[in-house]
Scaffold this motif. Structure first.
Motif, PDB file in Angstrom:
ATOM      1  N   ARG A 156       5.311  -4.654  16.933  1.00 16.08           N
ATOM      2  CA  ARG A 156       5.090  -5.812  17.818  1.00 16.08           C
ATOM      3  C   ARG A 156       3.762  -5.717  18.551  1.00 16.08           C
ATOM      4  O   ARG A 156       3.042  -6.698  18.708  1.00 16.08           O
ATOM      5  N   ARG A 157       3.409  -4.485  19.028  1.00 16.01           N
ATOM      6  CA  ARG A 157       2.142  -4.290  19.745  1.00 16.01           C
ATOM      7  C   ARG A 157       1.338  -3.194  19.064  1.00 16.01           C
ATOM      8  O   ARG A 157       1.838  -2.086  18.852  1.00 16.01           O
ATOM      9  N   LEU A 158       0.103  -3.520  18.729  1.00 16.71           N
ATOM     10  CA  LEU A 158      -0.811  -2.568  18.100  1.00 16.71           C
ATOM     11  C   LEU A 158      -2.071  -2.442  18.953  1.00 16.71           C
ATOM     12  O   LEU A 158      -2.340  -3.308  19.809  1.00 16.71           O
ATOM     13  N   PRO A 159      -2.882  -1.422  18.736  1.00 21.03           N
ATOM     14  CA  PRO A 159      -4.066  -1.232  19.589  1.00 21.03           C
ATOM     15  C   PRO A 159      -5.023  -2.421  19.562  1.00 21.03           C
ATOM     16  O   PRO A 159      -5.740  -2.655  20.550  1.00 21.03           O
ATOM     17  N   ASP A 160      -5.062  -3.151  18.459  1.00 25.56           N
ATOM     18  CA  ASP A 160      -6.028  -4.246  18.348  1.00 25.56           C
ATOM     19  C   ASP A 160      -5.379  -5.618  18.233  1.00 25.56           C
ATOM     20  O   ASP A 160      -5.989  -6.562  17.730  1.00 25.56           O
ATOM     21  N   GLU A 208       3.436   2.075   1.879  1.00 23.68           N
ATOM     22  CA  GLU A 208       2.044   2.261   2.295  1.00 23.68           C
ATOM     23  C   GLU A 208       1.981   2.052   3.798  1.00 23.68           C
ATOM     24  O   GLU A 208       2.781   1.292   4.365  1.00 23.68           O
ATOM     25  N   THR A 209       1.044   2.699   4.445  1.00 18.03           N
ATOM     26  CA  THR A 209       0.992   2.654   5.909  1.00 18.03           C
ATOM     27  C   THR A 209      -0.381   2.231   6.410  1.00 18.03           C
ATOM     28  O   THR A 209      -1.406   2.423   5.747  1.00 18.03           O
ATOM     29  N   ALA A 210      -0.359   1.655   7.604  1.00 23.60           N
ATOM     30  CA  ALA A 210      -1.586   1.318   8.325  1.00 23.60           C
ATOM     31  C   ALA A 210      -1.300   1.500   9.806  1.00 23.60           C
ATOM     32  O   ALA A 210      -0.190   1.217  10.274  1.00 23.60           O
ATOM     33  N   GLY A 211      -2.300   1.971  10.557  1.00 22.56           N
ATOM     34  CA  GLY A 211      -2.098   2.222  11.979  1.00 22.56           C
ATOM     35  C   GLY A 211      -2.639   1.140  12.879  1.00 22.56           C
ATOM     36  O   GLY A 211      -2.311   1.092  14.067  1.00 22.56           O
ATOM     37  N   THR A 212      -3.462   0.243  12.336  1.00 22.48           N
ATOM     38  CA  THR A 212      -4.053  -0.852  13.113  1.00 22.48           C
ATOM     39  C   THR A 212      -4.095  -2.108  12.266  1.00 22.48           C
ATOM     40  O   THR A 212      -3.973  -2.056  11.039  1.00 22.48           O
ATOM     41  N   LEU A 213      -4.304  -3.237  12.936  1.00 20.46           N
ATOM     42  CA  LEU A 213      -4.458  -4.493  12.207  1.00 20.46           C
ATOM     43  C   LEU A 213      -5.714  -4.466  11.348  1.00 20.46           C
ATOM     44  O   LEU A 213      -5.718  -4.970  10.217  1.00 20.46           O
ATOM     45  N   ALA A 222      -7.949  -4.570   5.730  1.00 19.11           N
ATOM     46  CA  ALA A 222      -8.916  -4.079   4.745  1.00 19.11           C
ATOM     47  C   ALA A 222      -8.324  -4.002   3.345  1.00 19.11           C
ATOM     48  O   ALA A 222      -9.047  -3.774   2.376  1.00 19.11           O
ATOM     49  N   ARG A 223      -7.021  -4.199   3.212  1.00 15.69           N
ATOM     50  CA  ARG A 223      -6.359  -4.093   1.904  1.00 15.69           C
ATOM     51  C   ARG A 223      -6.586  -5.353   1.075  1.00 15.69           C
ATOM     52  O   ARG A 223      -6.841  -6.431   1.608  1.00 15.69           O
ATOM     53  N   GLU A 224      -6.442  -5.180  -0.253  1.00 12.80           N
ATOM     54  CA  GLU A 224      -6.608  -6.302  -1.173  1.00 12.80           C
ATOM     55  C   GLU A 224      -5.366  -6.554  -2.025  1.00 12.80           C
ATOM     56  O   GLU A 224      -5.314  -7.534  -2.756  1.00 12.80           O
ATOM     57  N   ASN A 225      -4.368  -5.668  -1.936  1.00  9.73           N
ATOM     58  CA  ASN A 225      -3.200  -5.755  -2.824  1.00  9.73           C
ATOM     59  C   ASN A 225      -2.005  -6.409  -2.129  1.00  9.73           C
ATOM     60  O   ASN A 225      -0.876  -5.945  -2.220  1.00  9.73           O
ATOM     61  N   TRP A 226      -2.226  -7.504  -1.430  1.00 10.26           N
ATOM     62  CA  TRP A 226      -1.165  -8.134  -0.650  1.00 10.26           C
ATOM     63  C   TRP A 226      -0.028  -8.654  -1.523  1.00 10.26           C
ATOM     64  O   TRP A 226       1.131  -8.699  -1.088  1.00 10.26           O
TER      65      TRP A 226
END
Length: 358
Positions: free
Chosen positions: A52-56, A28-33, A38-42
Motif C-alpha cells: 500500500r505504501r512504498l518509498p516513492d 519476481e520482486t521489486a522494492g520500489t515503484l 523498469a520491467r518490460e515483461n508485464w
C-alpha cells in the motif's frame, strides 16, 4: 504462474516469497515503484502483490499506470490496519483484493484463490461474448462471402478459357485461385468454430482414424523427408467416437507439426489404455521434432484467434479442444517432451478384447 511482488520491507517480502514459492508460483520482486516500472515483461504476470505504501509512492497513485501496463493481472494490496481507508480507495482504482500485515499464509492463499477464480470467470464471460458476436455474424458473412467467392471462381474459369497454354497470365490466374482457396479455408475455420458441434458416434478403431488423416495430407509430406511412426500399447483401441470430427483433430495436429518441423521431420503417434479416476481411457500422444513452444505460446495455444502463423485464423487448436471435450475427453500440451511439441489426448473408452482371427 508468474507473480510480481512489489514490497519494500525485506521481512514481508521474504515471507511472501517463501509462501508463494512453496505453493509452486514463480515470483519476481521489486522494492520500489521505480524498480517495478523498469520491467518490460508485464504480460507474464497473472497476479501483482502491491504494498500500500512504498518509498516513492502509494498504491492509489500507481494503480492507474499499473492497470495500463498489466490489464489482465489481478492486483492484491498489502496493507496495515491503519491503511484501510486508503486500501478502499485502491480497490476503487481497480485492485482485486487486499491482505493485512503481518502476512498470514492462509489469508494469502485464500486471496489468491479468490482473484484467480474471478479471473477465470471474467475470461469465460469475455469468450462467451466473443462467441456470441461471431455466431450472429456467421449467417451474414456466409451469404455474402459465398456469393463473392462464386463470382470470383466463375471469373477464374472464364479467364482459363482464354489462356490455353502456360503463360504469365495463367500463372496470375493460378495465384488468384490459390487466394480464393485461402479465403475458403478461413471461412470454414470460422464456421467450424462458431457452429454447434453435433457428434455422430460409432465404434471406431482410433488408428484407422489417424491413419486416414495422415494419408489425406499426402500432398504436404510426399515431397519432403518425413518419418511417421506409430506405437500402440493396447490390444484394442476401439471406442465410440465421431470419426469425421476426430479426423479433424488429427489432421489439425499433423498440419501444425508439418509446418513446424524442418526436414528431416519426425512425427509420432502413441496410444495406450489408462485407468484414471475409476474410469477407462485411451491416451493418444502426437509428438514432433520441431522447435517447440514458448511458455507464452503454450499458455495461449487454445485461445481463439491466437496464432503464430502468417496464415490462418488461429482457430484450429480451439476447434480441436472443443471436439475432444464434446467427446468427454481432454487435450493438453506436454511439458516433458525431449524436443518439439507434444499433445496428449485423453478419450473415455470401454476396451474390448480384439477378436481372434483364423
Amino acid at each position: 504462474m508468474h507473480i510480481l511482488s512489489i514490497e519494500d520491507d525485506p521481512d514481508t517480502q521474504a515471507n511472501l516469497c517463501d509462501i508463494l514459492e512453496l505453493d509452486g508460483y514463480q515470483v519476481e520482486t521489486a522494492g520500489t515503484l521505480k524498480n517495478a516500472l523498469a520491467r518490460e515483461n508485464w504480460s507474464d504476470y497473472s497476479v501483482i502483490i502491491l504494498d500500500r505504501r512504498l518509498p516513492d509512492g502509494t498504491a492509489e497513485e500507481f494503480l492507474p499506470r499499473l492497470r495500463s501496463l498489466a490489464p489482465e493481472a489481478a492486483i492484491i494490496i498489502v496493507t496495515g490496519h491503519i491503511d484501510i481507508d486508503g486500501t478502499i480507495t485502491a480497490l476503487r482504482y481497480g485492485a482485486a483484493d487486499y491482505i493485512l500485515k503481518p502476512i498470514n499464509p492462509d489469508s494469502l492463499r485464500m486471496s489468491l484463490a479468490r482473484v484467480l477464480k474471478l479471473q477465470e470467470v471474467e475470461k469465460r464471460a469475455l469468450q462467451s461474448e466473443r462467441l456470441a458476436a461471431i455466431g450472429q455474424m456467421i449467417p451474414v458473412f456466409a451469404h455474402e462471402s459465398r456469393n463473392a467467392l462464386q463470382r470470383i471462381q466463375a471469373g477464374i474459369e472464364m479467364l482459363r478459357m482464354q489462356f490455353s497454354e502456360a503463360t504469365a497470365a495463367n500463372r496470375i490466374v493460378d495465384g488468384i485461385e490459390h487466394a480464393v482457396d485461402d479465403i475458403n479455408k478461413n471461412f470454414e475455420e470460422i464456421r467450424g468454430f462458431a457452429t454447434p458441434i453435433q457428434l455422430k458416434k460409432e465404434e471406431c478403431d482410433l488408428s484407422a482414424i489417424w491413419q486416414k488423416a495422415w494419408n489425406n495430407l499426402e500432398a504436404l509430406w510426399k515431397d519432403r523427408e518425413v518419418t511417421f511412426q506409430e506405437q500402440i500399447q493396447s490390444d484394442c483401441i476401439t471406442c465410440s467416437v465421431d470419426a469425421f470430427r476426430l479426423e479433424q483433430v488429427f489432421r489439425n495436429l499433423f498440419e501444425n507439426s508439418l509446418a513446424a518441423c524442418p526436414d528431416p521431420a519426425q512425427i509420432s503417434v502413441q496410444c495406450q489404455a489408462a485407468h484414471i479416476d475409476d474410469g477407462q481411457y485411451f491416451q493418444v500422444t502426437v509428438c514432433d521434432n520441431g522447435q517447440g513452444l514458448s511458455d507464452e505460446q503454450r499458455a495461449r495455444a487454445f485461445n481463439p484467434f491466437y496464432t503464430t502463423k502468417t496464415q490462418g485464423m488461429g482457430l484450429g487448436l480451439p476447434i480441436v479442444k472443443r471436439i475432444i471435450e464434446h467427446h468427454g475427453g481432454q487435450i493438453e500440451i506436454l511439458e516433458d517432451t525431449p524436443s518439439g511439441t507434444g499433445f496428449q489426448i485423453t478419450l473415455p473408452s470401454q476396451p474390448r478384447p480384439r477378436p481372434e482371427t483364423d
